[in-house]
Structure formats: structure tokens, C-alpha cells
Design a protein around this motif. Sequence first.
Motif, mmCIF file in Angstrom:
data_model
loop_
_atom_site.group_PDB
_atom_site.id
_atom_site.type_symbol
_atom_site.label_atom_id
_atom_site.label_comp_id
_atom_site.label_asym_id
_atom_site.label_seq_id
_atom_site.Cartn_x
_atom_site.Cartn_y
_atom_site.Cartn_z
ATOM 1 N N VAL A 208 0.837 -1.191 0.000
ATOM 2 C CA VAL A 208 0.000 0.000 0.000
ATOM 3 C C VAL A 208 0.877 1.246 0.000
ATOM 4 O O VAL A 208 1.879 1.310 0.701
ATOM 5 N N ILE A 209 0.504 2.201 -0.827
ATOM 6 C CA ILE A 209 1.154 3.516 -0.796
ATOM 7 C C ILE A 209 0.089 4.519 -0.394
ATOM 8 O O ILE A 209 -1.005 4.527 -0.966
ATOM 9 N N PHE A 210 0.421 5.346 0.584
ATOM 10 C CA PHE A 210 -0.513 6.402 0.962
ATOM 11 C C PHE A 210 -0.016 7.709 0.384
ATOM 12 O O PHE A 210 1.143 8.071 0.538
ATOM 13 N N ILE A 211 -0.904 8.393 -0.309
ATOM 14 C CA ILE A 211 -0.499 9.654 -0.931
ATOM 15 C C ILE A 211 -1.417 10.772 -0.456
ATOM 16 O O ILE A 211 -2.628 10.586 -0.299
ATOM 17 N N ASP A 212 -0.811 11.907 -0.171
ATOM 18 C CA ASP A 212 -1.608 13.078 0.190
ATOM 19 C C ASP A 212 -0.887 14.321 -0.330
ATOM 20 O O ASP A 212 0.341 14.400 -0.274
ATOM 21 N N ASP A 213 -1.659 15.254 -0.864
ATOM 22 C CA ASP A 213 -1.111 16.509 -1.351
ATOM 23 C C ASP A 213 0.030 16.273 -2.348
ATOM 24 O O ASP A 213 1.048 16.967 -2.320
ATOM 25 N N GLY A 214 -0.120 15.257 -3.202
ATOM 26 C CA GLY A 214 0.857 15.034 -4.263
ATOM 27 C C GLY A 214 2.141 14.371 -3.835
ATOM 28 O O GLY A 214 3.076 14.262 -4.626
ATOM 29 N N LYS A 215 2.216 13.931 -2.585
ATOM 30 C CA LYS A 215 3.446 13.282 -2.122
ATOM 31 C C LYS A 215 3.118 11.926 -1.503
ATOM 32 O O LYS A 215 2.049 11.735 -0.926
ATOM 33 N N ILE A 216 4.076 11.001 -1.640
ATOM 34 C CA ILE A 216 3.887 9.718 -0.981
ATOM 35 C C ILE A 216 4.239 9.893 0.493
ATOM 36 O O ILE A 216 5.335 10.327 0.838
ATOM 37 N N ILE A 217 3.270 9.619 1.341
ATOM 38 C CA ILE A 217 3.494 9.789 2.773
ATOM 39 C C ILE A 217 4.111 8.522 3.342
ATOM 40 O O ILE A 217 5.017 8.555 4.146
ATOM 41 N N GLU A 218 3.576 7.411 2.899
ATOM 42 C CA GLU A 218 4.106 6.167 3.419
ATOM 43 C C GLU A 218 3.836 5.052 2.432
ATOM 44 O O GLU A 218 2.772 4.953 1.843
ATOM 45 N N GLY A 219 4.835 4.203 2.241
ATOM 46 C CA GLY A 219 4.640 3.041 1.401
ATOM 47 C C GLY A 219 5.221 1.837 2.105
ATOM 48 O O GLY A 219 6.351 1.879 2.567
ATOM 49 N N SER A 220 4.442 0.810 2.219
ATOM 50 C CA SER A 220 4.940 -0.359 2.933
ATOM 51 C C SER A 220 4.068 -1.554 2.619
ATOM 52 O O SER A 220 3.071 -1.432 1.918
#
Lengths: 214, 248
Positions: free
Chosen positions: B216-228
Motif C-alpha cells: 500500500v502507498i498512501f499519498i496526500d497533497d501530491g506526495k507519498i506519505i508512506e509506502g509499505s
Amino acid sequence: MISYFYRLMPAMISGLNTTLKVFSLTLILSIPLGVLVSLGRLSKIKPLNSAVQLYIWVMRGTPLLLQIVFIFFGLPIVGITFDRFTAVMIAFVLNYAAYFGEIFRGGIESIDKGQYDAAKVLGFTPFNTFIRIILPQVIKIVMPSIANEVITLIKDTALVYVVGLGELLRAGKIASNRDASLMPLVLVGIIYLALTALLEAIFKKFEGRFSYYH
Amino acid sequence: MVLRVENLYKSFKDNPVLKNVSFQLQAGEILAIIGPSGAGKTTILRCVNNLTNCDRGTIEVDGMYLCRDDGSRSIYAKQDEMLQIRKKLGLVFQNFNLFPHMSVMQNIVEAPINVFGTPREDAFKKANELLKMLGLTDKADSYPFELSGGQKQRVAIARACALNPKVMCLDEPTSALDPELREGIALTIEDLAKEGIGILLITHDMAFAKRVAHRVIFIDDGKIIEGSSKEEFFGNIEDNRIRKFMAL
């Protein structure tokens, strides 16, 4: 009365011949031209877009009668001369292509943008997207409006009298004046109604062919 | 690796939508990009499928460069190369975008036959296999308007699979479905992954991501916040924004 109508027939048929010639040639030429006009109107190339807009404005903004007169009597002044029939055809095709162009434009604009995206990801070129995906859907959408224009066209053909071409209504008027009778005009009306009924039947069938999907 | 996205930037007018997005997708992997609406999820998908041109960045699909950053801007592949890359990519739209004037079968074989020159017989054979796999054999001659949402989605998947893609992208695959159909689409996605197709799905449906994704990759405001990995992601949600989104 029947025998009177019968005697009028040769003149009527000769007039009808001109009417149908103008009608069918206009349709055959102005519908494809209308598709091109709509593409020009939707083009992002500014000069092309503006030129097409101007053309549509002039064609829809002045009477067809005036356009016929202008092309046949006006253009010779600047040295461009056409015979009667050619002048009439130029005016009709240019005029109707403008109307058809606007109808097609409306149809094209009503197609969901997602159809273009779907075609693009499947590798379609813009040309193939238009021919195979967009146009078939547009034709279904515009069919009722096209039918409307076509029925207007059959009656507009009467305008060719202005350059002295003998079409159906003119044949009726000549006979009416000669015999001091309204009956030739009644006959003309009946013929127009018959033609319109035929066109309506054809379009109904045509629309039916596209009713296999929503 | 079937998809590599590196340092992707995209602005609309002066509004930056993607700010340095990088990720990779392996063959047979199911990767979910999640995040709130407006975070840039759809823009990533549109860039990967070349529906939107990125400003900067590199996108590599199965060894071919869709676009490549040369240090100042992104250079796109030429037309003939682009067609080869398109063949490796499949996209299932959120609202499916089936061609309404074509039957289910025509929808599926249209591109293979008319764009890629697949012999008719092969194209129909492949389409029939796909329809069978997706349980749509009896719908081959139906038109899209006659299908339910779930059936339309499966046709869209079949259409996207007809060219044997290496990467399959799905835009919000559960948004148009009744809840009871979610397990079905999850199983279909897993079947595709088992065939070795890399699956990139974007969703804001956390439960679905949790059900189907490997990573899962979490994206907010055009940036990847966390991927794991999914386990890490759902087991240990540290970031405030992600927690806030999850609670919604």
C-alpha cells in the motif's frame, strides 16, 4: 379533375426532376462537408476555428435566397461566373453544410470525454477514434436534427426559381397563372407532402437501425 | 519489475498536483495507492497511461521508457514505441468507458484487430477465453446498456486484458459496485496477479485495499506519505494524516 392533374403531369415531373436533383446533390455534398465544418469549428487551431465561425455566421445569418442571388448575380461583377445550376448548388451546399456543421458539433460535444480516453489507452489514433468510436455515436444523436433539416431542404429547393430554374413550385405557379386555377398549386402541395412522408419513413427506418443501443 | 515511476512531477496551471512521486511495481504484485480525493491518485494513473503528460520524471513499463527525465524535462517515447508500451498497459476506468455502440465482443476485439493487427480468429479466441474466465460467456452479444455495473466492469477488465498487458491499472474499482460484488472483483484481481500481471489500483476504499493489496502507498497533497507492505501499513499507522484519513 383527375384528367386535369394528368395533363399537368409532364410539367410537374420536369419541375420535380430539378427539385430532386438540387435536393439529393445538396444532401450528398453538404453532409460530409458539415462533418468537416464541425471539426473546423471544434479545432484548437485558432485561425481555422475563427474562419469557420465566420463562415457559419454568414451562412446562418443571411437568407439562403440572398446567397443564391449573390452567387449567381453578384459574383460575375468580380469576374466569377457560374451557370445557373452550379451557382444554386454552391449556395445550397455551403448553406446546408453550415447548419449540418453546427448539428454535428453539438453531437460531437455531447460524447463523453471518457470515450476518447478509452480509445487512446487502446492505441487508437485520433483519426480512428473519430471514425470508429465517436462518429457512429454522433450519427445516432444527431439523426432527429438532421431529419428536420432534410425536410426543410426539400421545401427550400423552391428558392431556385430566383435564377430561373424550373422546379416543382414554379411549374405549379406557371400552370396556375395560365389556367387561372389554384388546382396546380394543390397538386404541388400534395407532391411535397408525399415527398415529406417518404423522407419521414426513411428516417424512421434509419433511426430504428440505431436503436439497438442507448 | 513491470512498472517504475521515478521523481514524477505534474502541475496543472500553477497548481502542483504531483510532487516527486516514485514507486515500483513487480510482476504479479497488487499495489494499492490510497489517499483522500484530490491527493493526486488519478493523476498518477493518467500519467502512467499517458492520458496526461507529466512535467518531470521517468516512467518505465516493462523495460521500455514511456517517458524519461533528461535532467530538465521529461522526454516521451515516439509514436511507434508508444504503441508497444500501450500494449503492455491496461486501464479499467472508474466508469468503465465501454463503447456503447459495440457489443461486448466488439468492445474486446476492436483494438486487437484494428489497432494491433491481431488475426480475427486469434482475437475472438482470446476474447472468448477472457469472457469465460470472467463469467460473461452468455453476454458476448449484449450491449453495454444491457449490463449491470459489475458486468460492465468485468467487460472493461476483459477489454483491457485482450492485449496481454504486463500492468493492469484499476481506477476506484469498488466505487460503482454493490458491496456484495466487492469480493468478486477482489478475486478477479487476484487471478490476474497470479497470471503475472502487475496490478496498480487506486482507491479510497481502505477495507478493499486491505483485502486485496500486497502493498500500500498512501499519498496526500501530491506526495507519498508512506509506502509499505499491507501488514506494516495497517498494523502500524504512525502518520497523523493517514490516521486522520483512516478515521474518516
